[in-house]
Design an enzyme around this catalytic site. Sequence first.
Site, PDB file in Angstrom:
ATOM      1  N   ARG A  66     -61.885  71.586 -41.735  1.00 36.04           N
ATOM      2  CA  ARG A  66     -62.012  73.064 -41.088  1.00 36.04           C
ATOM      3  C   ARG A  66     -60.583  73.162 -40.767  1.00 36.04           C
ATOM      4  NH1 ARG A  66     -60.424  71.269 -36.639  1.00 36.04           N
ATOM      5  NH2 ARG A  66     -60.045  73.411 -35.664  1.00 36.04           N
ATOM      6  N   GLY A  67     -60.462  74.405 -40.187  1.00 35.43           N
ATOM      7  CA  GLY A  67     -58.992  75.010 -39.719  1.00 35.43           C
ATOM      8  C   GLY A  67     -58.332  75.786 -41.103  1.00 35.43           C
ATOM      9  N   ALA A  68     -57.941  76.768 -40.806  1.00 38.02           N
ATOM     10  CA  ALA A  68     -57.491  77.993 -41.766  1.00 38.02           C
ATOM     11  C   ALA A  68     -56.602  77.243 -42.841  1.00 38.02           C
ATOM     12  CB  ALA A  68     -57.103  79.217 -41.109  1.00 38.02           C
ATOM     13  N   ARG A  79     -66.828  79.449 -46.787  1.00 36.91           N
ATOM     14  CA  ARG A  79     -66.516  80.084 -45.290  1.00 36.91           C
ATOM     15  C   ARG A  79     -65.879  81.335 -45.365  1.00 36.91           C
ATOM     16  NH1 ARG A  79     -65.086  76.611 -40.296  1.00 36.91           N
ATOM     17  NH2 ARG A  79     -66.481  78.205 -39.368  1.00 36.91           N
ATOM     18  N   GLN A 133     -64.860  71.949 -30.509  1.00 38.64           N
ATOM     19  CA  GLN A 133     -63.637  71.483 -31.247  1.00 38.64           C
ATOM     20  C   GLN A 133     -62.470  71.012 -30.330  1.00 38.64           C
ATOM     21  OE1 GLN A 133     -65.573  74.140 -31.949  1.00 38.64           O
ATOM     22  NE2 GLN A 133     -65.449  74.404 -34.055  1.00 38.64           N
ATOM     23  N   ASP A 178     -57.714  82.324 -37.884  1.00 38.55           N
ATOM     24  CA  ASP A 178     -58.511  82.141 -39.281  1.00 38.55           C
ATOM     25  C   ASP A 178     -58.374  83.427 -40.421  1.00 38.55           C
ATOM     26  OD1 ASP A 178     -60.630  79.923 -39.494  1.00 38.55           O
ATOM     27  OD2 ASP A 178     -60.400  80.743 -37.262  1.00 38.55           O
ATOM     28  N   ASN A 205     -60.480  84.711 -34.795  1.00 41.91           N
ATOM     29  CA  ASN A 205     -60.265  83.273 -34.560  1.00 41.91           C
ATOM     30  C   ASN A 205     -61.331  82.674 -33.780  1.00 41.91           C
ATOM     31  OD1 ASN A 205     -58.391  80.859 -34.472  1.00 41.91           O
ATOM     32  ND2 ASN A 205     -58.389  81.141 -32.196  1.00 41.91           N
ATOM     33  N   LYS A 206     -61.577  81.351 -33.615  1.00 36.86           N
ATOM     34  CA  LYS A 206     -62.762  80.817 -33.134  1.00 36.86           C
ATOM     35  C   LYS A 206     -63.266  81.647 -31.843  1.00 36.86           C
ATOM     36  CE  LYS A 206     -64.216  77.855 -34.304  1.00 36.86           C
ATOM     37  NZ  LYS A 206     -65.554  77.838 -35.404  1.00 36.86           N
TER      38      LYS A 206
END
Length: 382
Positions: free
Chosen positions: A64-66, A98, A212, A253, A263-264
């Site tokens: 995960r993570g852009a 995603r 996270q 993201d 973003n999250k």
Amino acid sequence: MADQYAHSGDDKRPTEIPAIRWEEPPEGPVLVLLDQTRLPAEEVELVCTDASALVEAIRSLAVRGAPLLGIAGAYGVALAAVRGFDVDEAAAALAGARPTAVNLAVGVRRARSAHEAALARGGDVRQAAAAALAAARQLHREDAEASGRMAEHGLALLDELLPGGGHRILTHCNTGSLVSGGEGTAFAVALAAHRTGRLRRLWVDETRPLLQGARLTAYEAARSGMAYTLLTDNAAGSLFAAGEVDAVLIGADRITADGSVANKVGSYPLAVLARYHHVPFIVVAPVTTVDLDTADGASVEVEQRPGHEVTEVTAPQVPVVGAEAGGGIQVAPLGTQAYNPAFDVTPAELVTAIVTEEGAVSPVTAEALAEVCARSRGVAAG
């Protein structure tokens, strides 16, 4: 299956396990991922032998993570090409795994374009596969370099906004080496402040519902010897009110053409709090996260996650009485509906600055973002 050759962290591996790497064992090339769903309880690797296994790993948030998703997407295309699978089919599946994270589609497109270009030049399938892999490796290198430059620019901005050091930084979700080819985005800035003696405290939001921050950012901060404190997301307001936050640093993201930041989920409330309390709200992300083709925040497709992530609580790899195997403990009545967006969108007017590898954009405007992207393309072309 993605965990067909899963390895435990109990063996004699290096302390720093990379989040992603390409390997070529005798049985054929594979993509090896550090399974982030198992952290911090244990360090376990997933070995993906095809794009479908990687898609599963992306959807489950094992990777995960852009920025890292972009790298993974590029390697996934290369994996399909090298192993003789349908590259177009693999690319489509990976890009759609995603939808909010623009880097994933960027990485897929870059490797796929290299593959197509090699074929167009008259290359055979082996040469085309090699071209896709070279593109993925180049993206991996570029992201590592970008991470270092973002840390430099971000630290310089902090020193400009908050002279004297002693920074107390609040961060959300996870933006360290687990999401990057290097040391991350926002976390890399905090780490640079720590290494130069300018970080007084890293405030780490738990980042519910999947934690996270608690599981991953605290894990990285502890391994780096940083002074950090964990807090529940809804405690952030009291922290601001007490005057304990000097700056908010988050990743992204997707950044739209007008400077809106996806973003999250939980990032937008922090921006509102920061504005009210006159605290800088800084977004750190590579230029590849800027999506000039998406006009504004309202145009961003926000991923909706399964409701059970909210109605159940799970502890990775920790046996809990009452929990079903592979499931979690029910914390809401059975049948409860849950609203569980993976992201929220912060408008540009609440963002103090966007820090990229090309420098900081402040104030955040469409023109300034377009200029940064043009400058980045010029550097890449040169």
